[in-house]
Design a protein around this motif. Structure first.
Motif, PDB file in Angstrom:
ATOM      1  N   ALA A 201       0.838  -1.212   0.000  1.00 53.90           N
ATOM      2  CA  ALA A 201       0.000   0.000   0.000  1.00 53.90           C
ATOM      3  C   ALA A 201       0.869   1.257   0.000  1.00 53.90           C
ATOM      4  O   ALA A 201       0.519   2.270  -0.608  1.00 53.90           O
ATOM      5  CB  ALA A 201      -0.937  -0.004   1.206  1.00 53.90           C
ATOM      6  N   SER A 202       2.009   1.188   0.670  1.00 52.99           N
ATOM      7  CA  SER A 202       2.902   2.352   0.754  1.00 52.99           C
ATOM      8  C   SER A 202       3.498   2.737  -0.596  1.00 52.99           C
ATOM      9  O   SER A 202       3.987   3.845  -0.757  1.00 52.99           O
ATOM     10  CB  SER A 202       4.062   2.080   1.721  1.00 52.99           C
ATOM     11  OG  SER A 202       3.579   1.612   2.953  1.00 52.99           O
ATOM     12  N   ARG A 203       3.480   1.821  -1.535  1.00 53.27           N
ATOM     13  CA  ARG A 203       4.058   2.110  -2.850  1.00 53.27           C
ATOM     14  C   ARG A 203       3.097   2.809  -3.804  1.00 53.27           C
ATOM     15  O   ARG A 203       3.478   3.151  -4.931  1.00 53.27           O
ATOM     16  CB  ARG A 203       4.545   0.801  -3.496  1.00 53.27           C
ATOM     17  CG  ARG A 203       5.851   0.300  -2.900  1.00 53.27           C
ATOM     18  CD  ARG A 203       6.487  -0.800  -3.726  1.00 53.27           C
ATOM     19  NE  ARG A 203       5.736  -2.044  -3.715  1.00 53.27           N
ATOM     20  CZ  ARG A 203       5.828  -2.972  -2.750  1.00 53.27           C
ATOM     21  NH1 ARG A 203       6.653  -2.791  -1.731  1.00 53.27           N
ATOM     22  NH2 ARG A 203       5.122  -4.084  -2.808  1.00 53.27           N
ATOM     23  N   MET A 204       1.862   3.048  -3.387  1.00 54.93           N
ATOM     24  CA  MET A 204       0.896   3.678  -4.291  1.00 54.93           C
ATOM     25  C   MET A 204       1.255   5.153  -4.483  1.00 54.93           C
ATOM     26  O   MET A 204       1.265   5.926  -3.527  1.00 54.93           O
ATOM     27  CB  MET A 204      -0.538   3.552  -3.733  1.00 54.93           C
ATOM     28  CG  MET A 204      -1.040   2.123  -3.661  1.00 54.93           C
ATOM     29  SD  MET A 204      -1.169   1.373  -5.297  1.00 54.93           S
ATOM     30  CE  MET A 204      -0.015   0.010  -5.128  1.00 54.93           C
ATOM     31  N   THR A 205       1.552   5.530  -5.714  1.00 52.44           N
ATOM     32  CA  THR A 205       2.062   6.886  -5.956  1.00 52.44           C
ATOM     33  C   THR A 205       0.994   7.960  -5.731  1.00 52.44           C
ATOM     34  O   THR A 205       1.317   9.075  -5.339  1.00 52.44           O
ATOM     35  CB  THR A 205       2.642   7.020  -7.380  1.00 52.44           C
ATOM     36  OG1 THR A 205       1.599   6.721  -8.313  1.00 52.44           O
ATOM     37  CG2 THR A 205       3.786   6.064  -7.605  1.00 52.44           C
ATOM     38  N   GLN A 206      -0.277   7.601  -5.987  1.00 53.08           N
ATOM     39  CA  GLN A 206      -1.337   8.587  -5.740  1.00 53.08           C
ATOM     40  C   GLN A 206      -1.381   8.960  -4.257  1.00 53.08           C
ATOM     41  O   GLN A 206      -1.533  10.121  -3.895  1.00 53.08           O
ATOM     42  CB  GLN A 206      -2.700   8.036  -6.159  1.00 53.08           C
ATOM     43  CG  GLN A 206      -2.919   7.980  -7.647  1.00 53.08           C
ATOM     44  CD  GLN A 206      -3.357   9.317  -8.208  1.00 53.08           C
ATOM     45  OE1 GLN A 206      -4.333   9.911  -7.772  1.00 53.08           O
ATOM     46  NE2 GLN A 206      -2.610   9.811  -9.161  1.00 53.08           N
ATOM     47  N   PHE A 207      -1.228   7.942  -3.393  1.00 52.16           N
ATOM     48  CA  PHE A 207      -1.205   8.218  -1.952  1.00 52.16           C
ATOM     49  C   PHE A 207       0.008   9.068  -1.594  1.00 52.16           C
ATOM     50  O   PHE A 207      -0.094  10.024  -0.832  1.00 52.16           O
ATOM     51  CB  PHE A 207      -1.187   6.930  -1.123  1.00 52.16           C
ATOM     52  CG  PHE A 207      -0.816   7.183   0.316  1.00 52.16           C
ATOM     53  CD1 PHE A 207      -1.706   7.819   1.169  1.00 52.16           C
ATOM     54  CD2 PHE A 207       0.446   6.854   0.798  1.00 52.16           C
ATOM     55  CE1 PHE A 207      -1.365   8.103   2.491  1.00 52.16           C
ATOM     56  CE2 PHE A 207       0.804   7.133   2.114  1.00 52.16           C
ATOM     57  CZ  PHE A 207      -0.105   7.758   2.957  1.00 52.16           C
TER      58      PHE A 207
ATOM     59  N   ALA B 200       1.730  13.872   0.566  1.00 52.19           N
ATOM     60  CA  ALA B 200       2.799  14.869   0.598  1.00 52.19           C
ATOM     61  C   ALA B 200       2.205  16.276   0.560  1.00 52.19           C
ATOM     62  O   ALA B 200       2.652  17.177   1.270  1.00 52.19           O
ATOM     63  CB  ALA B 200       3.751  14.663  -0.578  1.00 52.19           C
ATOM     64  N   LYS B 201       1.155  16.420  -0.259  1.00 48.00           N
ATOM     65  CA  LYS B 201       0.518  17.716  -0.395  1.00 48.00           C
ATOM     66  C   LYS B 201      -0.148  18.161   0.906  1.00 48.00           C
ATOM     67  O   LYS B 201      -0.187  19.329   1.236  1.00 48.00           O
ATOM     68  CB  LYS B 201      -0.530  17.644  -1.517  1.00 48.00           C
ATOM     69  CG  LYS B 201      -0.458  18.807  -2.471  1.00 48.00           C
ATOM     70  CD  LYS B 201      -1.233  18.497  -3.749  1.00 48.00           C
ATOM     71  CE  LYS B 201      -0.547  17.438  -4.592  1.00 48.00           C
ATOM     72  NZ  LYS B 201      -1.531  16.575  -5.270  1.00 48.00           N
ATOM     73  N   GLN B 202      -0.690  17.181   1.645  1.00 49.14           N
ATOM     74  CA  GLN B 202      -1.404  17.499   2.884  1.00 49.14           C
ATOM     75  C   GLN B 202      -0.467  17.686   4.062  1.00 49.14           C
ATOM     76  O   GLN B 202      -0.879  18.205   5.092  1.00 49.14           O
ATOM     77  CB  GLN B 202      -2.326  16.337   3.240  1.00 49.14           C
ATOM     78  CG  GLN B 202      -3.431  16.173   2.269  1.00 49.14           C
ATOM     79  CD  GLN B 202      -4.653  15.615   2.963  1.00 49.14           C
ATOM     80  OE1 GLN B 202      -4.660  15.389   4.166  1.00 49.14           O
ATOM     81  NE2 GLN B 202      -5.677  15.424   2.207  1.00 49.14           N
ATOM     82  N   GLY B 203       0.729  17.194   3.937  1.00 51.99           N
ATOM     83  CA  GLY B 203       1.618  17.124   5.090  1.00 51.99           C
ATOM     84  C   GLY B 203       1.393  15.775   5.739  1.00 51.99           C
ATOM     85  O   GLY B 203       0.242  15.427   6.055  1.00 51.99           O
ATOM     86  N   ALA B 204       2.458  15.003   5.914  1.00 50.37           N
ATOM     87  CA  ALA B 204       2.354  13.602   6.337  1.00 50.37           C
ATOM     88  C   ALA B 204       1.520  13.437   7.606  1.00 50.37           C
ATOM     89  O   ALA B 204       0.797  12.457   7.770  1.00 50.37           O
ATOM     90  CB  ALA B 204       3.747  13.025   6.542  1.00 50.37           C
TER      91      ALA B 204
ATOM     92  N   VAL C  54      -5.604   7.625   7.736  1.00 51.13           N
ATOM     93  CA  VAL C  54      -5.468   6.210   7.388  1.00 51.13           C
ATOM     94  C   VAL C  54      -6.391   5.887   6.209  1.00 51.13           C
ATOM     95  O   VAL C  54      -6.070   5.057   5.360  1.00 51.13           O
ATOM     96  CB  VAL C  54      -5.783   5.323   8.617  1.00 51.13           C
ATOM     97  CG1 VAL C  54      -5.740   3.853   8.251  1.00 51.13           C
ATOM     98  CG2 VAL C  54      -4.803   5.630   9.748  1.00 51.13           C
ATOM     99  N   GLY C  55      -7.525   6.584   6.156  1.00 53.49           N
ATOM    100  CA  GLY C  55      -8.451   6.394   5.030  1.00 53.49           C
ATOM    101  C   GLY C  55      -7.796   6.729   3.704  1.00 53.49           C
ATOM    102  O   GLY C  55      -7.964   6.004   2.717  1.00 53.49           O
ATOM    103  N   LEU C  56      -7.032   7.807   3.671  1.00 53.18           N
ATOM    104  CA  LEU C  56      -6.330   8.169   2.433  1.00 53.18           C
ATOM    105  C   LEU C  56      -5.309   7.086   2.072  1.00 53.18           C
ATOM    106  O   LEU C  56      -5.139   6.735   0.909  1.00 53.18           O
ATOM    107  CB  LEU C  56      -5.640   9.529   2.588  1.00 53.18           C
ATOM    108  CG  LEU C  56      -4.974  10.081   1.317  1.00 53.18           C
ATOM    109  CD1 LEU C  56      -6.013  10.423   0.248  1.00 53.18           C
ATOM    110  CD2 LEU C  56      -4.125  11.303   1.625  1.00 53.18           C
TER     111      LEU C  56
END
Ligand code: ATP
Ligand code: MG
Length: 332
Positions: free
Chosen positions: A103-109, A114-118, A123-125
């Motif tokens: 799941a961590s490899r999904m580039t959209q996430f 990154a845009k939101q600030g980590a 968790v939903g995102l």
């Protein structure tokens, strides 16, 4: 008839041109030849903060735009994701099959968090691609018409379907992406190195379909091109011009070579002026039709209620089978 499924977020304000050309346009065409399921994905929308009143209004607005774009409830199943609780239920099963690293490899996430600030990303995102897996598998879709940015999520869907089938027995259809080359990625008009997107685009680079047509024409006319003067389709060296040609070609059904010929020896201004007109001719009736659907919320809601009923019939059967295969004790 092969089955297709896809979804779109209930975006504040309006769909943008990338949504239409990359996805919705194909949805309209595919309802003729496929058993088509299309949904407004409100469960996905809440992966980022939403105002409840606006979310409700935007959900109706999204449905109205889909109907205005040409979806016909007699030829496809149009529904709201949260009306079919099986999405969340199968989503949980899929979460339990997905590796954390996977799941961590999904580039959209990665892009969106990154845009939101980590620290602010939910968790939903993080797991929204996995919910998308459930969205697709619930209907045993053969094909998923989306833009290029979704390709990785379809790949994940295939992996998880195979994993489930391998562990628990043949259950899910393995879906394929349906991505048209020419419109797979529509770019920001001001920065043709990034995709047109509601979350990343500059205001001047983003064409919202429901904006004042005059404002849209202006955005087209001020699109970034390059310092040459040749109108040629060459995405690598001339991304701005190529983006305009792709949009023009798709909206008018004219081939790109034909357009190159038409504009041989002409300036960028001529291309932009003509494309601005094409765009105005497209968005003007689209706005009117959307407003007509919004003016009659009762009809709109009943279209969505019927769609949810049809969708649930399919989703419930798939979920029951998945519950059984995974070993849940049936409720007597
Ligand atoms: P966000 O930036 O929040 O993800 P979005 O603009 O991508 O929003 P979505 O609702 O996520 O909108 O996307 C709906 C559909 O539109 C998806 O199939 C997606 O692939 C497609 N799409 C979005 N942007 C583009 C684009 N620039 N070019 C082609 N297709 C696109
Ligand atoms: Mg998106």
């Amino acid at each position: 008839r092969p089955r297709v499924l896809s979804g779109i977020q209930p975006t504040a304000g309006s769909f943008h041109l990338g949504n239409y050309l990359g996805a919705v346009r194909q949805w309209v065409a595919l309802q003729e030849s496929h058993d088509a399921f299309y949904m407004v994905v409100d469960l996905h929308a809440i992966t980022v903060p939403q105002d409840p009143k606006e979310l409700r209004a935007n959900t109706r607005l999204a449905a109205a735009q889909l109907l205005a774009a040409g979806l016909d409830p007699d030829r496809c199943t149009l529904f709201v994701q949260s009306h079919v609780p099986e999405h969340a239920q199968l989503g949980w099963l899929m979460n339990c099959l997905t590796g954390f690293g996977e799941a961590s490899r999904m580039t959209q996430f990665k892009d969106k968090s990154a845009k939101q600030g980590a620290d602010r990303a939910t968790v939903g995102l993080f797991t929204y691609p996995v919910l998308q897996v459930a969205d697709i598998l619930l209907y045993n879709a053969d094909q998923v018409p989306v833009g290029e940015d979704q390709r990785q999520h379809i790949e994940l869907t295939r992996d998880l379907a195979e994993r489930f089938n391998g562990r628990f027995g043949e259950t899910f259809t393995i879906p394929a992406p349906y991505i048209l080359k020419e419109t797979a990625k529509i770019f920001d008009l001001q920065d043709p190195s990034i995709k047109m997107s509601k979350s990343a685009s500059t205001p001047k680079g983003l064409i919202n379909l429901l904006d004042e047509p005059k404002a849209t024409a202006k955005k087209v006319k001020s699109a970034v091109t390059d310092t040459e003067t040749v109108i040629r389709f060459d995405p690598e060296n001339k991304p701005g011009v190529s983006n305009l040609l792709a949009i023009y070609s798709t909206l008018t059904g004219t081939g790109i070579p034909e357009l190159e010929q038409k504009y041989e020896g002409k300036m960028y201004g001529a291309l932009k002026t003509d494309l601005a007109e094409v765009m105005v001719d497209f968005v003007t009736p689209f706005r009117t039709r959307t407003q007509e659907y919004l003016d009659d919320p009762e009809t709109l809601d009943s279209v969505l209620a019927k769609g949810a009923e049809k969708a649930r019939a399919v989703a419930a059967e798939t979920l029951a089978q998945a519950y059984d295969r995974i070993g849940f004790l049936p409720a007597k």
